[in-house]
Design an enzyme around this catalytic site. Structure first.
Site, PDB file in Angstrom:
ATOM      1  N   GLY A 187       0.838  -1.192   0.000  1.00 25.43           N
ATOM      2  CA  GLY A 187       0.000   0.000   0.000  1.00 25.43           C
ATOM      3  C   GLY A 187       0.874   1.242   0.000  1.00 25.43           C
ATOM      4  N   SER A 188       0.731   2.135  -0.971  1.00 24.07           N
ATOM      5  CA  SER A 188       1.711   3.205  -1.109  1.00 24.07           C
ATOM      6  C   SER A 188       1.238   4.261  -2.103  1.00 24.07           C
ATOM      7  CB  SER A 188       3.043   2.616  -1.571  1.00 24.07           C
ATOM      8  OG  SER A 188       2.830   1.720  -2.649  1.00 24.07           O
ATOM      9  N   ARG A 189       2.210   5.037  -2.596  1.00 21.91           N
ATOM     10  CA  ARG A 189       1.898   6.124  -3.526  1.00 21.91           C
ATOM     11  C   ARG A 189       3.121   6.405  -4.389  1.00 21.91           C
ATOM     12  NH1 ARG A 189      -0.076  11.949  -1.186  1.00 21.91           N
ATOM     13  NH2 ARG A 189       0.895  13.299  -2.728  1.00 21.91           N
TER      14      ARG A 189
END
Length: 231
Positions: A187-189
Protein backbone atom coordinates in the site's frame (compact mmCIF):
# COMPACT_ATOMS: atom_id res chain seq x y z
CA UNK A 1 11.86 -25.77 -17.34
CA UNK A 2 10.42 -22.83 -19.32
CA UNK A 3 7.08 -23.26 -17.53
CA UNK A 4 8.80 -22.90 -14.14
CA UNK A 5 10.71 -19.82 -15.36
CA UNK A 6 7.46 -18.27 -16.58
CA UNK A 7 5.84 -18.98 -13.21
CA UNK A 8 8.61 -17.19 -11.30
CA UNK A 9 8.57 -14.33 -13.81
CA UNK A 10 4.96 -13.43 -13.02
CA UNK A 11 5.80 -13.06 -9.32
CA UNK A 12 8.17 -10.29 -8.22
CA UNK A 13 11.30 -11.62 -6.53
CA UNK A 14 10.57 -9.51 -3.43
CA UNK A 15 7.63 -11.80 -2.81
CA UNK A 16 9.50 -15.11 -2.79
CA UNK A 17 10.46 -15.03 0.89
CA UNK A 18 6.99 -13.89 1.96
CA UNK A 19 5.21 -16.54 -0.09
CA UNK A 20 7.54 -19.26 1.18
CA UNK A 21 7.07 -18.09 4.78
CA UNK A 22 3.28 -17.93 4.47
CA UNK A 23 3.21 -21.39 2.90
CA UNK A 24 5.40 -22.88 5.64
CA UNK A 25 3.30 -21.35 8.42
CA UNK A 26 0.13 -22.57 6.69
CA UNK A 27 1.50 -26.10 6.58
CA UNK A 28 2.41 -25.99 10.27
CA UNK A 29 -0.98 -24.56 11.22
CA UNK A 30 -2.78 -27.21 9.19
CA UNK A 31 -0.96 -29.94 11.11
CA UNK A 32 -2.57 -28.63 14.31
CA UNK A 33 -5.90 -27.26 13.15
CA UNK A 34 -7.64 -27.55 9.79
CA UNK A 35 -9.40 -24.19 10.05
CA UNK A 36 -6.18 -22.38 10.88
CA UNK A 37 -4.54 -24.14 7.96
CA UNK A 38 -7.28 -22.85 5.64
CA UNK A 39 -6.75 -19.31 6.91
CA UNK A 40 -3.03 -19.68 6.29
CA UNK A 41 -3.68 -21.01 2.80
CA UNK A 42 -5.89 -18.02 1.98
CA UNK A 43 -3.18 -15.68 3.29
CA UNK A 44 -0.61 -17.43 1.07
CA UNK A 45 -2.84 -17.00 -2.00
CA UNK A 46 -3.28 -13.32 -1.16
CA UNK A 47 0.50 -12.94 -0.85
CA UNK A 48 0.98 -14.47 -4.30
CA UNK A 49 -1.70 -12.11 -5.62
CA UNK A 50 -0.03 -9.06 -4.06
CA UNK A 51 3.36 -9.76 -5.63
CA UNK A 52 2.00 -10.53 -9.10
CA UNK A 53 4.14 -9.07 -11.86
CA UNK A 54 2.31 -9.22 -15.22
CA UNK A 55 3.57 -8.02 -18.58
CA UNK A 56 2.13 -4.78 -19.93
CA UNK A 57 1.63 -3.35 -23.41
CA UNK A 58 3.86 -0.28 -23.35
CA UNK A 59 3.37 2.57 -25.88
CA UNK A 60 6.36 3.25 -28.15
CA UNK A 61 7.10 6.98 -28.32
CA UNK A 62 9.82 9.29 -26.97
CA UNK A 63 7.28 12.05 -26.35
CA UNK A 64 5.09 10.21 -23.89
CA UNK A 65 5.11 9.79 -20.14
CA UNK A 66 3.30 6.73 -18.82
CA UNK A 67 2.06 5.86 -15.38
CA UNK A 68 4.79 4.27 -13.25
CA UNK A 69 2.22 2.50 -11.09
CA UNK A 70 -1.24 0.98 -10.93
CA UNK A 71 -3.73 2.95 -8.87
CA UNK A 72 -6.02 5.96 -8.74
CA UNK A 73 -4.96 9.43 -9.88
CA UNK A 74 -5.56 10.98 -6.50
CA UNK A 75 -4.34 14.51 -7.11
CA UNK A 76 -2.97 16.80 -9.80
CA UNK A 77 -1.43 20.07 -8.60
CA UNK A 78 1.52 22.41 -8.93
CA UNK A 79 4.26 21.62 -6.43
CA UNK A 80 8.02 21.64 -5.98
CA UNK A 81 9.82 18.29 -6.31
CA UNK A 82 11.61 16.74 -3.30
CA UNK A 83 14.32 19.18 -2.14
CA UNK A 84 16.98 16.47 -1.93
CA UNK A 85 17.15 16.36 -5.74
CA UNK A 86 18.57 19.89 -5.84
CA UNK A 87 15.94 21.48 -8.09
CA UNK A 88 15.21 24.25 -5.62
CA UNK A 89 11.75 25.83 -5.60
CA UNK A 90 11.08 24.91 -9.22
CA UNK A 91 7.33 24.53 -9.68
CA UNK A 92 6.20 21.45 -11.60
CA UNK A 93 2.98 19.55 -12.18
CA UNK A 94 2.64 16.74 -9.66
CA UNK A 95 0.50 13.75 -10.55
CA UNK A 96 -0.08 11.57 -7.48
CA UNK A 97 -1.06 7.92 -7.91
CA UNK A 98 -2.40 6.11 -4.85
CA UNK A 99 -1.99 2.33 -4.62
CA UNK A 100 -4.16 0.26 -2.29
CA UNK A 101 -3.21 -3.23 -1.12
CA UNK A 102 -5.06 -4.83 -4.04
CA UNK A 103 -3.15 -2.95 -6.76
CA UNK A 104 -0.06 -4.31 -8.47
CA UNK A 105 2.87 -2.73 -6.63
CA UNK A 106 5.60 -3.23 -9.22
CA UNK A 107 6.83 0.17 -10.46
CA UNK A 108 7.86 1.03 -14.02
CA UNK A 109 9.98 3.67 -15.75
CA UNK A 110 7.67 6.46 -17.01
CA UNK A 111 9.73 7.60 -20.03
CA UNK A 112 12.77 6.87 -22.18
CA UNK A 113 15.91 8.60 -20.99
CA UNK A 114 18.78 8.69 -18.49
CA UNK A 115 18.82 8.66 -14.69
CA UNK A 116 20.50 11.83 -13.40
CA UNK A 117 20.11 11.46 -9.64
CA UNK A 118 18.59 9.27 -6.95
CA UNK A 119 18.00 9.95 -3.29
CA UNK A 120 16.52 7.83 -0.52
CA UNK A 121 14.95 9.80 2.30
CA UNK A 122 13.90 7.99 5.51
CA UNK A 123 10.75 9.37 7.02
CA UNK A 124 7.42 8.72 8.62
CA UNK A 125 4.58 6.44 7.56
CA UNK A 126 1.50 8.64 7.28
CA UNK A 127 -1.39 7.40 5.19
CA UNK A 128 -0.13 7.70 1.59
CA UNK A 129 -3.41 9.30 0.51
CA UNK A 130 -2.64 12.40 2.60
CA UNK A 131 -0.97 15.36 0.90
CA UNK A 132 1.70 15.59 3.63
CA UNK A 133 2.92 12.09 2.69
CA UNK A 134 4.82 13.63 -0.25
CA UNK A 135 6.89 15.72 2.15
CA UNK A 136 7.22 13.67 5.33
CA UNK A 137 6.99 9.98 4.44
CA UNK A 138 9.84 7.64 3.62
CA UNK A 139 10.56 8.03 -0.09
CA UNK A 140 12.88 7.19 -2.96
CA UNK A 141 13.21 10.09 -5.41
CA UNK A 142 14.51 9.78 -8.96
CA UNK A 143 15.45 12.57 -11.36
CA UNK A 144 15.74 11.68 -15.02
CA UNK A 145 16.20 13.44 -18.34
CA UNK A 146 14.07 12.12 -21.17
CA UNK A 147 15.37 11.50 -24.67
CA UNK A 148 13.62 14.75 -25.62
CA UNK A 149 15.61 16.73 -23.04
CA UNK A 150 12.82 17.13 -20.49
CA UNK A 151 13.60 16.70 -16.81
CA UNK A 152 11.02 14.70 -14.87
CA UNK A 153 10.90 13.32 -11.35
CA UNK A 154 9.21 10.21 -10.01
CA UNK A 155 8.98 9.33 -6.34
CA UNK A 156 8.13 6.08 -4.55
CA UNK A 157 6.44 6.93 -1.25
CA UNK A 158 5.85 4.50 1.60
CA UNK A 159 2.42 4.52 3.20
CA UNK A 160 0.74 3.56 6.44
CA UNK A 161 1.27 -0.16 5.79
CA UNK A 162 4.17 -0.06 3.33
CA UNK A 163 7.50 -0.41 5.14
CA UNK A 164 9.94 -1.15 2.36
CA UNK A 165 10.78 0.64 -0.87
CA UNK A 166 12.83 -1.24 -3.46
CA UNK A 167 14.54 0.70 -6.27
CA UNK A 168 16.92 -1.08 -8.65
CA UNK A 169 18.13 2.05 -10.46
CA UNK A 170 21.57 3.67 -10.40
CA UNK A 171 22.79 7.06 -11.60
CA UNK A 172 23.64 7.24 -15.32
CA UNK A 173 21.43 4.26 -16.15
CA UNK A 174 19.93 4.46 -19.63
CA UNK A 175 16.32 3.41 -19.17
CA UNK A 176 13.36 2.53 -21.36
CA UNK A 177 9.74 3.39 -20.82
CA UNK A 178 7.84 0.57 -19.14
CA UNK A 179 10.85 -1.24 -17.70
CA UNK A 180 10.34 -2.53 -14.17
CA UNK A 181 12.55 -0.71 -11.69
CA UNK A 182 11.19 -1.43 -8.21
CA UNK A 183 8.32 -2.21 -5.88
CA UNK A 184 6.75 -0.81 -2.72
CA UNK A 185 5.33 -3.13 -0.05
CA UNK A 186 2.18 -2.95 1.01
CA UNK A 187 0.00 0.00 0.00
CA UNK A 188 1.71 3.21 -1.11
CA UNK A 189 1.90 6.12 -3.53
CA UNK A 190 3.95 7.26 -6.51
CA UNK A 191 4.30 10.93 -7.48
CA UNK A 192 5.35 12.08 -10.95
CA UNK A 193 6.61 15.65 -11.45
CA UNK A 194 6.43 17.15 -14.95
CA UNK A 195 7.30 20.55 -16.47
CA UNK A 196 4.47 23.08 -16.07
CA UNK A 197 3.67 23.31 -19.78
CA UNK A 198 3.28 19.56 -20.20
CA UNK A 199 0.03 18.42 -21.82
CA UNK A 200 -1.65 16.04 -19.38
CA UNK A 201 -3.82 13.19 -20.63
CA UNK A 202 -5.25 12.06 -17.28
CA UNK A 203 -7.61 13.55 -14.72
CA UNK A 204 -8.23 13.25 -11.00
CA UNK A 205 -10.08 10.09 -10.03
CA UNK A 206 -9.00 8.16 -13.11
CA UNK A 207 -7.72 4.60 -12.77
CA UNK A 208 -4.14 4.27 -14.03
CA UNK A 209 -2.45 1.10 -15.26
CA UNK A 210 1.30 1.07 -14.70
CA UNK A 211 3.23 0.76 -17.94
CA UNK A 212 0.18 1.43 -20.13
CA UNK A 213 -1.77 4.54 -19.13
CA UNK A 214 -0.39 7.63 -20.89
CA UNK A 215 -0.34 10.49 -18.40
CA UNK A 216 1.38 13.17 -20.51
CA UNK A 217 2.53 14.06 -24.02
CA UNK A 218 5.53 16.34 -24.57
CA UNK A 219 4.32 17.60 -27.90
CA UNK A 220 3.91 15.16 -30.76
CA UNK A 221 0.83 15.32 -32.93
CA UNK A 222 -2.17 14.43 -30.83
CA UNK A 223 -3.58 12.42 -33.76
CA UNK A 224 -0.52 10.18 -33.94
CA UNK A 225 -1.29 6.47 -33.87
CA UNK A 226 0.81 4.98 -31.08
CA UNK A 227 2.38 1.54 -31.27
CA UNK A 228 2.68 -0.84 -28.33
CA UNK A 229 5.04 -3.62 -27.31
CA UNK A 230 4.83 -6.20 -24.55
CA UNK A 231 7.29 -5.97 -21.62
Amino acid sequence: MKQYNDLFKIIHREGYIFIASFALVSFLLASFNEKLGCIGFIATIWCIYFFRNPDRFVPISDDLVISPADGIIQEIKEASPPPELGLGDLEMIRVSIFLNIFNIHVNRIPANGKILALHYNPGKFFNASLDKASLYNERQSVLMETDQGQKIVFVQIAGLIARRIVCDLEEDNEVKMGERYGIIRFGSRVDVYLPLKTALLVSKGQTAIGGETIIADFGRKKTEEFKFERK
